[in-house]
Every structure is written in C-alpha cells, then in structure tokens.
Design an enzyme around this catalytic site. Sequence first.
Site, PDB file in Angstrom:
ATOM      1  N   ASP A  54      32.021  40.593 -59.296  1.00 25.95           N
ATOM      2  CA  ASP A  54      31.991  39.027 -60.008  1.00 25.95           C
ATOM      3  C   ASP A  54      31.118  39.334 -60.820  1.00 25.95           C
ATOM      4  O   ASP A  54      31.040  40.688 -61.181  1.00 25.95           O
ATOM      5  CB  ASP A  54      30.750  39.003 -58.278  1.00 25.95           C
ATOM      6  CG  ASP A  54      29.753  39.582 -58.026  1.00 25.95           C
ATOM      7  OD1 ASP A  54      28.878  39.368 -58.999  1.00 25.95           O
ATOM      8  OD2 ASP A  54      30.091  41.218 -57.507  1.00 25.95           O
ATOM      9  N   GLU A  66      34.407  48.837 -48.413  1.00 26.40           N
ATOM     10  CA  GLU A  66      33.800  49.512 -49.760  1.00 26.40           C
ATOM     11  C   GLU A  66      34.155  51.001 -49.585  1.00 26.40           C
ATOM     12  O   GLU A  66      34.469  52.125 -50.638  1.00 26.40           O
ATOM     13  CB  GLU A  66      32.072  50.017 -50.535  1.00 26.40           C
ATOM     14  CG  GLU A  66      31.574  48.587 -50.556  1.00 26.40           C
ATOM     15  CD  GLU A  66      30.662  48.310 -50.795  1.00 26.40           C
ATOM     16  OE1 GLU A  66      30.046  48.075 -52.225  1.00 26.40           O
ATOM     17  OE2 GLU A  66      29.316  48.624 -50.793  1.00 26.40           O
TER      18      GLU A  66
END
Length: 275
Positions: free
Chosen positions: A241, A38
């Site tokens: 998601d 990330e």
Amino acid sequence: MSEAKDAVTKQPLARDARASGVTAGVRPLGVMAALPEELGDLVAAMGAEGEVRTVAHGQRDYHIGTVHGTPCVVTLARIGKVAAAATVSALIHAFDVEAVVFTGVAGGVGRDVRIGDIVVAHSLVQHDLDASPLFPRFEVPLLGIARFDADAALAAQLAAACDDFIAQEGGALAERFRTAQPRVHRGLVISGDQFIASAAAVNALRAALPDALAVEMEGAAIAQVCYEYGVPCAIVRTVSDTADVHAPASFSTFLVEIAGTYSSGILRRFLQARG
Ligand code: ADE
C-alpha cells in the site's frame, strides 16, 4: 490444526536449548515474519524437505529444520516493535541463530515506490521514537544511535535474490496482480507502532525522514536488538500500500492474495544461494 495434534507435535523449550541439541552442529538462520501470510510457503517447504521440530516458547512456535538446503528456525513475531523485539531475542538466546532475516509487507513512502515493488533495508529508524529534548528525535536513548544498519553482506544477498525473482517472475506478477512492473529498491525503512493510513501521516514521515522508502511496524526493533547482540540481520519488504487513505484495503488484499507469492519466491532464491 486441532489442539490434540498441537499437543503431540509441539515441544516445550529445553532449559538449555544449545545443550539440548536444538542447534547442534551448524548454527541456523532465523527467519521471521509478522503474519503467516508474509512467510509464504516456508514452513511447508521445510516439511517437504525433512523433519520439522516445532518448539513452543513465549507464546510463539519456532519451526526447526532445513529449508532449501539451509538450516533455519522459522517463526512469526506478530505485529509491532515489542512483539518483534521479544521474538528476535528468543531466536538469538534460545535458538542460537547466526543471523536473522525478516520478510513481510510495508507501506510505500518514497515518491517512486509503488505497490508491488520490493524494498531491501540498508538502514532502519524507529520513526515514533522521540525522547526530545532529552535526546535527539529518533535516537535510542543511552545507545546513541538512530539509524541501525542492516548487515551489508546479508542485505546484498537478499537484494540479489529479489533481483532474480523480479527478473524471472516480475512480468507474470504484474499481469497476475495488475500492478506495474515491480522494481527493487535499497535504502531506509522506518518502523513504528502505528499503521500509517492517511496523506497527512505519510507526508509528515516524508518531511521528517526524506530518504525513507517504506514504513512498517517491526524492522527497526529487530535491527536494534541484533545490533545490541552483534547478530547480522537483513529485512525485505514488499510494498502492499502507499500508507494513504487507501492503505487498509490495499494492505488486506495484498496480504491475502500476493504477499506469500513474493516471500516464497524471494526466500527460495536467497536460501538456495546460501545452502
Ligand atoms: N505495513 C504495511 N503497510 C503499512 C502501513 N501503511 N503502515 C505501517 N505498516 C505497514
């Protein structure tokens, strides 16, 4: 990295980090993510730009240097609210950061938030905090606050970097990763110590917090600590998601293949504009 190399490059934290010159001169910006994927290329970019000093503290590594013209301390929190709170507290107290930016992925909760979109937090709530009936649901007991605001100026700078990134690279991203044309949303991000992965769970969050755009596991804890110490913070999340039954697979693929491209592109623009 081998253990021997680790031992050479890592330094223990000086007892008084400020006096030791860790942050001599200008106060650095704290940049955090939960997981290495990330952070994108941030630590490598720091190394390419100049000297990087890595300090080990509280089982985390803090990389000190300049990235894209901005003095920074870059670190990984690991996953969850306690990990995030401990790490941001160290950034504030041991490394004297003047502000904190967190980057990472999140599950989409808002009905029009799609995989590949970006959410910049305007405010943050701990969705799993419930001391009712003693205190209202979501409110931090004895602090009297449920929604923590991101710093408006920092969030606006971060959102501008996201807008630039999408304007310049959104078409290519959509083609490369087979997503819809990405969009940038601004609003409520909710955090809890749960990975949300069912229609029932995400619908319960929608019912409880109808304006929530995205769900993750760190942001509101960082916002609370920053609020308590008067340190500006901003949080950006790319949607990996939609917090439903497909979330575990979508999260894993997105994390490995896509998250770093977003973080690198957003942070480069954000840090260049500040530096
Ligand atoms: N981070 C990314 N996706 C998430 C999800 N579905 N739940 C919690 N945190 C997340």
